[in-house]
Design an enzyme around this catalytic site. Structure first.
Site, PDB file in Angstrom:
ATOM      1  N   HIS A  60       0.822  -1.204   0.000  1.00 45.96           N
ATOM      2  CA  HIS A  60       0.000   0.000   0.000  1.00 45.96           C
ATOM      3  C   HIS A  60       0.859   1.259   0.000  1.00 45.96           C
ATOM      4  O   HIS A  60       1.914   1.322   0.645  1.00 45.96           O
ATOM      5  CB  HIS A  60      -1.012   0.005   1.143  1.00 45.96           C
ATOM      6  CG  HIS A  60      -0.461   0.123   2.527  1.00 45.96           C
ATOM      7  ND1 HIS A  60      -0.225   1.342   3.136  1.00 45.96           N
ATOM      8  CD2 HIS A  60      -0.137  -0.820   3.447  1.00 45.96           C
ATOM      9  CE1 HIS A  60       0.217   1.145   4.368  1.00 45.96           C
ATOM     10  NE2 HIS A  60       0.289  -0.155   4.582  1.00 45.96           N
ATOM     11  N   ASP A 170       5.871   1.894   7.103  1.00 44.25           N
ATOM     12  CA  ASP A 170       4.614   1.183   6.837  1.00 44.25           C
ATOM     13  C   ASP A 170       3.818   2.052   5.853  1.00 44.25           C
ATOM     14  O   ASP A 170       3.176   3.004   6.275  1.00 44.25           O
ATOM     15  CB  ASP A 170       3.863   0.982   8.147  1.00 44.25           C
ATOM     16  CG  ASP A 170       2.477   0.399   7.972  1.00 44.25           C
ATOM     17  OD1 ASP A 170       2.208  -0.193   6.908  1.00 44.25           O
ATOM     18  OD2 ASP A 170       1.654   0.560   8.891  1.00 44.25           O
ATOM     19  N   GLU A 198      -5.195   1.836   2.540  1.00 44.51           N
ATOM     20  CA  GLU A 198      -5.113   0.664   3.417  1.00 44.51           C
ATOM     21  C   GLU A 198      -5.313   1.051   4.875  1.00 44.51           C
ATOM     22  O   GLU A 198      -5.973   0.335   5.643  1.00 44.51           O
ATOM     23  CB  GLU A 198      -3.750  -0.010   3.225  1.00 44.51           C
ATOM     24  CG  GLU A 198      -3.613  -1.376   3.903  1.00 44.51           C
ATOM     25  CD  GLU A 198      -3.053  -1.309   5.323  1.00 44.51           C
ATOM     26  OE1 GLU A 198      -3.002  -2.349   6.005  1.00 44.51           O
ATOM     27  OE2 GLU A 198      -2.684  -0.199   5.779  1.00 44.51           O
ATOM     28  N   GLU A 199      -4.767   2.194   5.260  1.00 45.90           N
ATOM     29  CA  GLU A 199      -4.809   2.610   6.657  1.00 45.90           C
ATOM     30  C   GLU A 199      -6.207   3.016   7.126  1.00 45.90           C
ATOM     31  O   GLU A 199      -6.436   3.194   8.317  1.00 45.90           O
ATOM     32  CB  GLU A 199      -3.833   3.775   6.894  1.00 45.90           C
ATOM     33  CG  GLU A 199      -2.370   3.451   6.612  1.00 45.90           C
ATOM     34  CD  GLU A 199      -1.764   2.491   7.612  1.00 45.90           C
ATOM     35  OE1 GLU A 199      -2.481   2.018   8.516  1.00 45.90           O
ATOM     36  OE2 GLU A 199      -0.558   2.214   7.499  1.00 45.90           O
ATOM     37  N   HIS A 309       3.572   3.670  12.968  1.00 51.91           N
ATOM     38  CA  HIS A 309       2.588   4.763  12.915  1.00 51.91           C
ATOM     39  C   HIS A 309       3.061   5.979  13.708  1.00 51.91           C
ATOM     40  O   HIS A 309       2.287   6.596  14.435  1.00 51.91           O
ATOM     41  CB  HIS A 309       1.219   4.299  13.419  1.00 51.91           C
ATOM     42  CG  HIS A 309       0.507   3.406  12.459  1.00 51.91           C
ATOM     43  ND1 HIS A 309      -0.850   3.186  12.518  1.00 51.91           N
ATOM     44  CD2 HIS A 309       0.943   2.691  11.390  1.00 51.91           C
ATOM     45  CE1 HIS A 309      -1.204   2.363  11.548  1.00 51.91           C
ATOM     46  NE2 HIS A 309      -0.123   2.049  10.848  1.00 51.91           N
TER      47      HIS A 309
END
Length: 346
Positions: A60, A170, A198-199, A309
């Site tokens: 992603h 990420d 995606e998140e 994150h």
């Protein structure tokens, strides 16, 4: 290249600049490239001996961040999170807003002005604001607007023993891996895909799963490394330096047992490191890709990453190398997994 990728701002729903960059990067290596309405990149590369199977490797593009929801009369900005971010890591972080990358600071009133209860409790995101140095709403509106996306302002840094620090590892590490993988030649046809949003609920992959209807899908991701102070040995999800993490199950999907065994075999035969992810927490695009019209064999290889994150995610370069090498071995031998094109049951 990884430095370049992590320093793009691409909060979920705002992936355009990164997408345009990636399309130009993969043009020399793909037989066909499509971008769907959701913003997913779908790059097809024909294999030397097409066996009729449909194989996907995906990562992603998007990252966690914020969105501006209000501009106060005094010029401060109110915001909401986009993706999962802990309140604990936010205070006084530097951010960048919109395409102009306007600088800002996540602020709250000084500790001297807080009540005893406020000082003793975690400051919540709802009580924070973004300070861009404006003295009024009118001044702030010349630089930003409601709906602008906000990303952490963080730069790629190499430090310590084989470590890197950056935002958006990420999943820019998955994106980076695919940029390397698409340059190789393969026996089978493969779709190299970069997904959006995606998140915020695996949204791009939901569209992709129905469009491609794959037989196999390898998801390249980032996952928590818990090899840090205060975490007991048995609670360590993954550890830096032990290679990419192979998922068995998480909150979004259950990896295909045959595909996982195939990946383990490739790692063993090629003397490559890997570890098993030791938790069921989290989820990723495999949770959507598994729902292709005929079902899809999914597997997930993830980069162990500390402080996920956040603006200062930390990873080990050797794990990145092993992630790419193992993924390449899997894709070059995917025809041996022998997925059979499934007939729709009538």
């Amino acid at each position: 290249m990884l430095k370049t990728l992590t320093e793009f701002n691409a909060v979920s729903g705002d992936e355009d600049n990164l997408r345009n960059f990636l399309v130009n990067e993969i043009k020399p290596y793909a037989d066909d490239i499509k971008v769907d309405i959701t913003g997913n990149i779908i790059a097809f590369k024909k294999g030397k001996k097409s066996d009729g199977s449909v194989n996907v490797v995906a990562a992603h593009m998007d990252e966690v961040g914020f969105i501006i929801t209000k501009i106060e009369e005094n010029g401060f900005l109110r915001f909401e999170e986009v993706g999962g971010i802990s309140d604990a890591i936010l205070l006084t972080q530097k951010v960048e807003i919109g395409d102009k990358r306007v600088s800002g600071i996540l602020g709250v009133k000084a500790v001297h002005l807080q009540s005893k209860d406020e000082r003793q409790n975690l400051i919540k995101m709802k009580n924070m604001y973004i300070d861009i140095g404006a003295n009024s709403k009118e001044e702030a509106e010349k630089k930003v607007k409601i709906g602008d996306y906000v990303a952490f302002a963080s730069r790629y840094t190499e430090f310590g023993n084989d470590k890197i620090k950056a935002k958006a590892l990420d999943d820019r590490v998955g994106v980076y891996a695919i940029l390397n993988l698409i340059k190789e030649e393969y026996e089978s046809d493969i779709y190299f895909c970069f997904t959006t949003q995606e998140e915020t609920g695996l949204r791009g992959a939901k569209i992709l799963s129905h469009r491609i209807n794959a037989d196999t899908c390898l998801i390249l991701e980032g996952t928590n490394a818990a090899d840090v102070e205060g975490v007991k040995e048995h609670e360590r999800v993954t550890c830096l330096g032990d290679g990419p993490a192979l998922s068995v199950m998480d909150r979004a999907s259950i990896s295909n047992i045959k595909y996982n065994d195939f990946i383990k075999k490739q790692a063993d035969e090629n003397k490559l490191k890997y570890q098993l992810k030791k938790t069921l927490n989290g989820g990723n695009d495999a949770g959507s890709m598994a729902y292709g019209a005929n079902g899809c064999m999914t597997a997930v290889l993830s980069l162990p990453t500390r402080y996920l994150h956040s603006p200062i995610s930390v990873a080990q370069k050797s794990d990145i190398d092993d992630l790419i090498k193992l993924s390449e071995c899997v894709l070059k031998n995917i025809h041996k997994l022998c997925p059979v094109r499934k007939e729709v049951i009538k």
